[in-house]
Each structure stands twice: as C-alpha cells, then as structure tokens.
Write a protein that holds these residues in place. Sequence first.
Motif, short mmCIF file in Angstrom:
data_model
loop_
_atom_site.label_atom_id
_atom_site.label_comp_id
_atom_site.label_asym_id
_atom_site.label_seq_id
_atom_site.Cartn_x
_atom_site.Cartn_y
_atom_site.Cartn_z
N ALA A 102 0.82 -1.21 0.00
CA ALA A 102 0.00 0.00 0.00
C ALA A 102 0.86 1.26 0.00
N TRP A 103 2.02 1.20 0.63
CA TRP A 103 2.88 2.39 0.73
C TRP A 103 3.62 2.64 -0.58
N ILE A 104 4.07 1.58 -1.23
CA ILE A 104 4.68 1.74 -2.55
C ILE A 104 3.62 2.23 -3.54
N ASN A 105 2.44 1.65 -3.47
CA ASN A 105 1.37 2.07 -4.36
C ASN A 105 1.02 3.54 -4.15
N SER A 106 0.87 3.94 -2.90
CA SER A 106 0.51 5.33 -2.62
C SER A 106 1.65 6.28 -2.97
N TYR A 107 2.87 5.85 -2.74
CA TYR A 107 4.02 6.67 -3.11
C TYR A 107 4.07 6.85 -4.63
N GLY A 108 3.81 5.79 -5.35
CA GLY A 108 3.80 5.87 -6.81
C GLY A 108 2.73 6.82 -7.32
N GLU A 109 1.59 6.85 -6.65
CA GLU A 109 0.51 7.72 -7.08
C GLU A 109 0.70 9.16 -6.62
N LEU A 110 1.15 9.35 -5.38
CA LEU A 110 1.10 10.67 -4.77
C LEU A 110 2.43 11.18 -4.22
N GLY A 111 3.46 10.36 -4.25
CA GLY A 111 4.73 10.75 -3.62
C GLY A 111 5.32 12.04 -4.14
N ALA A 112 5.12 12.33 -5.41
CA ALA A 112 5.69 13.55 -5.99
C ALA A 112 4.89 14.79 -5.62
N THR A 113 3.63 14.62 -5.24
CA THR A 113 2.78 15.78 -4.97
C THR A 113 2.34 15.89 -3.51
N SER A 114 2.56 14.86 -2.75
CA SER A 114 2.13 14.86 -1.35
C SER A 114 3.31 14.52 -0.44
N PRO A 115 3.93 15.52 0.14
CA PRO A 115 5.03 15.24 1.07
C PRO A 115 4.60 14.35 2.24
N ALA A 116 3.37 14.48 2.68
CA ALA A 116 2.88 13.66 3.80
C ALA A 116 2.84 12.18 3.41
N VAL A 117 2.33 11.88 2.22
CA VAL A 117 2.28 10.49 1.75
C VAL A 117 3.69 9.95 1.55
N ALA A 118 4.57 10.75 0.98
CA ALA A 118 5.96 10.33 0.80
C ALA A 118 6.60 10.03 2.15
N ASP A 119 6.36 10.88 3.13
CA ASP A 119 6.91 10.66 4.47
C ASP A 119 6.36 9.39 5.12
N LEU A 120 5.06 9.14 4.94
CA LEU A 120 4.46 7.93 5.50
C LEU A 120 5.04 6.68 4.85
N ALA A 121 5.26 6.72 3.55
CA ALA A 121 5.85 5.57 2.86
C ALA A 121 7.28 5.34 3.37
N ARG A 122 8.05 6.41 3.47
CA ARG A 122 9.43 6.27 3.99
C ARG A 122 9.43 5.76 5.43
N SER A 123 8.54 6.27 6.22
CA SER A 123 8.45 5.86 7.62
C SER A 123 8.11 4.37 7.75
N HIS A 124 7.17 3.92 6.94
CA HIS A 124 6.80 2.51 6.97
C HIS A 124 7.99 1.63 6.57
N LYS A 125 8.65 2.00 5.49
CA LYS A 125 9.80 1.21 5.02
C LYS A 125 10.94 1.25 6.03
N GLN A 126 11.16 2.39 6.66
CA GLN A 126 12.21 2.50 7.67
C GLN A 126 11.87 1.65 8.89
N ALA A 127 10.62 1.66 9.30
CA ALA A 127 10.20 0.84 10.44
C ALA A 127 10.41 -0.64 10.16
#
Length: 185
Positions: A102-127
């Motif tokens: 879900a985080w890769i999918n959301s990052y692919g869709e919104l990561g370039a336009t939503s810093p919050a979504v990009a941060d959540l994806a990075r946070s999940h992967k880092q965790a």
Amino acid sequence: MDSAAAREQVLDAAEELYYARGIQTVGMDAVRAASGVSLKRLYQLFPAKEALVEAYLRRRDVRWRQQLADRVDRHREPRDRILAVYDRLHEWFAEPGFHGCAWINSYGELGATSPAVADLARSHKQAFQDYLTLLVTDAGLPADVAGQLHLLAEGAITTAAIFGTPGTALQAKEAAARLLDAAGP
C-alpha cells in the motif's frame, strides 16, 4: 452512530477502495457510498482527501507491523524469527485481494505531490528495516545483513504484486537462509 464508529467505517471503506483501485481513482463520494456515512459527516471526520489517505496509511501500518510481529513471535530461535518474516510475507501474498504494498502504491501515485504520503511511505519502510535490524542484532549477525534481508523482502513484495505469485516469498526466504548461513556464527 458515534464519531469513532463512523471513523472506522470510513477508514474500512477507504482502505478497501484505495488498496484495490488506487487512491486517485477513488473519490470521496465513492468512500461515502461504500461506508454508509453521509458526505457531511465524512468531511467532518476528514476535512480533505489527503487527511483520509494519511489516516488509512497510518492505520494500515499499525496492523501490518502487528501481523508481522505476531508471526515472528511464534518462534524463539533468532534465525527462525528472521525467516518467519518471509513466512508472513507468503501468507500476505496469498490473501485474496493482494495488490502489493500500500505504501509503494501510494508513493507511486502521490509521492511527488504529497510530502505527507511520501513521508508515511518512507516511515513505513524504515520501520520495517528497523525491525529487521532488531532481529539481526538479536541473532548476533552483522548489522548490514538487515539491509540485505530488507531488499530481499521488498523485492518479493514487488514481484508478488506484479506477477501474482505468492511463492516469491518462499524464494526470498531461501535466499535469506543462504545469506544467514554465510553471515552467521
């Protein structure tokens, strides 16, 4: 219906729709219809779609990490605990409606336009990587093994999503076992 119940209904509907169809293709009206919560109430709970997306990703993160920990905690031996990560991935990949991360999918869709979504994806992967680091440390292995195990897992997730093959988790598990043999005491 109280706010907590309405919030959960909205999040359940959003998660099902976003995960299956993608975030950008699902409007708030579709979430309203699927949740049974009025549009007015939905916007009281989540004033913007981005707030709903963030809440969906946060809630899914908690559940995903708990399911992983529950699977790993069935084992006592450090090596078995590490390899259980791949067993959990296999279970997840075999679930009906598996659509990848879900985080890769959301990052692919919104990561370039939503810093919050990009941060959540990075946070999940880092965790996830931090969790693997903890398992590797408990096993007395070199810390860099965690990054290698993480790459195996992430590759399995992506491959399973693209090809629809749950067995990629077992292939990654076999590679992880070889890596542990090479790195271990």
